[in-house]
Design an enzyme around this catalytic site. Structure first.
Site, PDB file in Angstrom:
ATOM      1  N   HIS A 189     -10.840   6.329   1.092  1.00 25.40           N
ATOM      2  CA  HIS A 189     -10.101   6.763   2.280  1.00 25.40           C
ATOM      3  C   HIS A 189     -10.998   7.005   3.496  1.00 25.40           C
ATOM      4  O   HIS A 189     -10.840   7.987   4.218  1.00 25.40           O
ATOM      5  CB  HIS A 189      -9.292   8.016   1.964  1.00 25.40           C
ATOM      6  CG  HIS A 189      -8.197   7.818   0.970  1.00 25.40           C
ATOM      7  ND1 HIS A 189      -7.521   6.624   0.829  1.00 25.40           N
ATOM      8  CD2 HIS A 189      -7.662   8.670   0.041  1.00 25.40           C
ATOM      9  CE1 HIS A 189      -6.614   6.747  -0.117  1.00 25.40           C
ATOM     10  NE2 HIS A 189      -6.685   7.961  -0.621  1.00 25.40           N
ATOM     11  N   ASN A 212      -7.726   3.801   0.649  1.00 21.67           N
ATOM     12  CA  ASN A 212      -8.076   3.436  -0.715  1.00 21.67           C
ATOM     13  C   ASN A 212      -9.585   3.199  -0.838  1.00 21.67           C
ATOM     14  O   ASN A 212     -10.359   3.638  -0.002  1.00 21.67           O
ATOM     15  CB  ASN A 212      -7.252   2.249  -1.210  1.00 21.67           C
ATOM     16  CG  ASN A 212      -6.830   2.410  -2.671  1.00 21.67           C
ATOM     17  OD1 ASN A 212      -7.661   2.664  -3.536  1.00 21.67           O
ATOM     18  ND2 ASN A 212      -5.551   2.256  -2.932  1.00 21.67           N
ATOM     19  N   ARG A 213      -9.998   2.473  -1.867  1.00 19.03           N
ATOM     20  CA  ARG A 213     -11.409   2.438  -2.257  1.00 19.03           C
ATOM     21  C   ARG A 213     -12.120   1.151  -1.834  1.00 19.03           C
ATOM     22  O   ARG A 213     -11.515   0.080  -1.801  1.00 19.03           O
ATOM     23  CB  ARG A 213     -11.529   2.620  -3.777  1.00 19.03           C
ATOM     24  CG  ARG A 213     -11.092   4.005  -4.231  1.00 19.03           C
ATOM     25  CD  ARG A 213     -10.993   4.113  -5.743  1.00 19.03           C
ATOM     26  NE  ARG A 213     -10.679   5.482  -6.134  1.00 19.03           N
ATOM     27  CZ  ARG A 213      -9.440   5.976  -6.195  1.00 19.03           C
ATOM     28  NH1 ARG A 213      -8.401   5.205  -5.908  1.00 19.03           N
ATOM     29  NH2 ARG A 213      -9.232   7.231  -6.543  1.00 19.03           N
ATOM     30  N   GLU A 269       1.567   5.020  -0.672  1.00 13.58           N
ATOM     31  CA  GLU A 269       0.717   4.668   0.465  1.00 13.58           C
ATOM     32  C   GLU A 269       0.859   3.177   0.777  1.00 13.58           C
ATOM     33  O   GLU A 269       0.356   2.339   0.033  1.00 13.58           O
ATOM     34  CB  GLU A 269      -0.730   5.023   0.153  1.00 13.58           C
ATOM     35  CG  GLU A 269      -0.936   6.483  -0.207  1.00 13.58           C
ATOM     36  CD  GLU A 269      -2.163   6.681  -1.076  1.00 13.58           C
ATOM     37  OE1 GLU A 269      -3.267   6.331  -0.604  1.00 13.58           O
ATOM     38  OE2 GLU A 269      -2.018   7.170  -2.214  1.00 13.58           O
ATOM     39  N   HIS A 311      -0.917   9.583   3.872  1.00 12.81           N
ATOM     40  CA  HIS A 311      -1.095  10.117   2.520  1.00 12.81           C
ATOM     41  C   HIS A 311      -0.191  11.328   2.275  1.00 12.81           C
ATOM     42  O   HIS A 311      -0.634  12.324   1.692  1.00 12.81           O
ATOM     43  CB  HIS A 311      -2.561  10.487   2.283  1.00 12.81           C
ATOM     44  CG  HIS A 311      -3.013  10.342   0.864  1.00 12.81           C
ATOM     45  ND1 HIS A 311      -2.367  10.952  -0.188  1.00 12.81           N
ATOM     46  CD2 HIS A 311      -4.042   9.650   0.331  1.00 12.81           C
ATOM     47  CE1 HIS A 311      -2.995  10.658  -1.311  1.00 12.81           C
ATOM     48  NE2 HIS A 311      -4.015   9.857  -1.027  1.00 12.81           N
ATOM     49  N   ASP A 313      -2.083   5.334 -10.542  1.00 11.71           N
ATOM     50  CA  ASP A 313      -2.885   5.390  -9.322  1.00 11.71           C
ATOM     51  C   ASP A 313      -3.305   3.956  -9.020  1.00 11.71           C
ATOM     52  O   ASP A 313      -4.488   3.612  -9.048  1.00 11.71           O
ATOM     53  CB  ASP A 313      -4.099   6.298  -9.507  1.00 11.71           C
ATOM     54  CG  ASP A 313      -4.780   6.647  -8.187  1.00 11.71           C
ATOM     55  OD1 ASP A 313      -4.278   6.204  -7.128  1.00 11.71           O
ATOM     56  OD2 ASP A 313      -5.812   7.351  -8.204  1.00 11.71           O
TER      57      ASP A 313
END
Length: 363
Positions: free
Chosen positions: A125, A99-100, A329, A196, A266
């Protein structure tokens, strides 16, 4: 790399065979001077998982449905497809940080680290050359298990510490695919590993009619760059409420600021009861009748509804059309290194990072 058993495709009793079988020769190449291969796990119930050590990827997962064997993981039929894809994450082991991370920066023990930025202003990622592009070492243990290892050197994509990573895929007789992660470091760092895989329980076509239940009463809202605002919000009376099974597409187009930010779903869900004995998610394919249940020790789960699929990649089943696959995820929360109220993702020397997730199938 240890060379293993001859790979045999098995006949499945009571179901039509899969439309297309994986050709292992399409994956036997070298990348960055390291051998790449395709490894097959199977059980006696008709399930079969294909995994490549390029990116630690789940390439294919054959599951018995009500009428036929269905490949529920979308992807390519060759290594070349994964190397040249405009979507780099198909089936990949994600690291160092799933993720971010906001603006690609975080502070740890008083020191600021600048990461590789690859998603607008943020790191996604693990950065541009995250684990999805790395070749893992592989050792297969019979038909049921595969262990992948990789050493991420200090400074890789900006992360501190030499990180030793181990991922074990296990397929058992209960039609469960287990993913076990371990990591150790020689310097304080942040870690958030996940997989993923892009799923379609019908094998192809829209995923909007899949029935989805997420056992989470809360989620983490995001800003316009998909970074959490820091708040943990209730899903009640919002399109994010999947506490009762609901079609993925049932509310995906309603006028909602969060759906606008994600161009659909998302978002990270805060799981009610993390643990390997508790169902985190249940999804049912509307055509195949396949039921997938997800269990995890992780506190969160990112649900992605394939909003950025743009028909640019030719998959085994055809183009990667808009919302023809979804991702679940298992993870710690996005941007945790910059969110002190979120569960910590810091790993220190002498400690072992562990994470365990299970994808269980029935019909």
């Amino acid at each position: 790399m240890k060379k293993l058993f001859p790979i045999l495709l098995i006949a499945f009793m009571g179901c039509k065979p899969a439309k297309k079988e994986m050709n292992v020769l399409n994956f036997r190449h070298q990348v960055d001077g390291k051998a790449v291969d395709l490894y097959i796990l199977k059980n006696n119930n008709g399930m079969q998982a294909a995994i490549t050590n390029y990116g630690g990827r789940l390439v294919s997962l054959l599951v018995p449905g009500k009428d036929s064997i269905v490949d529920v993981v979308v992807g390519f039929d060759s290594l070349e497809g994964y190397i040249h894809s405009t979507e780099p994450y198909f089936g990949a082991t994600i690291g160092r940080y799933g993720n971010r991370i906001a603006k690609g920066k975080f502070v740890l023990d008083g020191k600021t680290y600048q990461l590789s930025v690859n998603n607008g202003p943020n790191t996604l990622h693990g950065g541009k050359f995250g684990f999805q592009h790395r070749v893992f070492d592989a050792v297969q243990h019979g038909d049921s298990s595969l262990t992948l290892t990789y050493v991420s050197k200090s400074g890789e994509q900006g992360f501190p510490g030499n990180l030793k990573v181990k991922v074990t895929y296990t397929l058992n007789s209960k039609n469960e695919l287990h993913l076990d992660y371990e990591a150790t470091t020689d310097q304080a760092t942040v870690v958030n590993l996940t997989n993923h895989a892009f799923f379609n329980l019908n094998g192809s076509g829209t995923i909007l009619n899949h029935n989805l239940q997420i056992n989470a009463a809360q989620y983490t809202p995001v800003d316009s760059t998909l970074i959490p605002t820091g708040k943990i919000a209730a899903v009640n009376n919002t399109p994010f409420d999947f506490q009762i099974g609901t079609a993925i597409g049932g509310r995906i187009n309603v006028n909602n600021y969060q759906l606008h930010n994600g161009k659909g779903y998302d978002h990270n869900y805060v799981l009610d009861n993390p643990g390997i004995d508790n169902i985190a998610v249940e999804v049912t394919g509307d055509k195949s009748g396949i039921i997938m249940q997800v269990y995890t020790t992780e506190p969160g789960l990112q649900f992605y509804s394939g909003n950025f699929m743009q028909s640019k990649n030719k998959l085994r089943t055809g183009p990667d059309d808009f919302r023809t696959a979804f991702c679940l995820e298992t993870q710690h929360f996005p941007d945790s290194p910059n969110q002190p109220a979120f569960p910590s993702t810091i790993l220190r020397p002498g400690k072992v990072y562990t994470s365990h997730s299970v994808y269980k199938f029935s019909k």
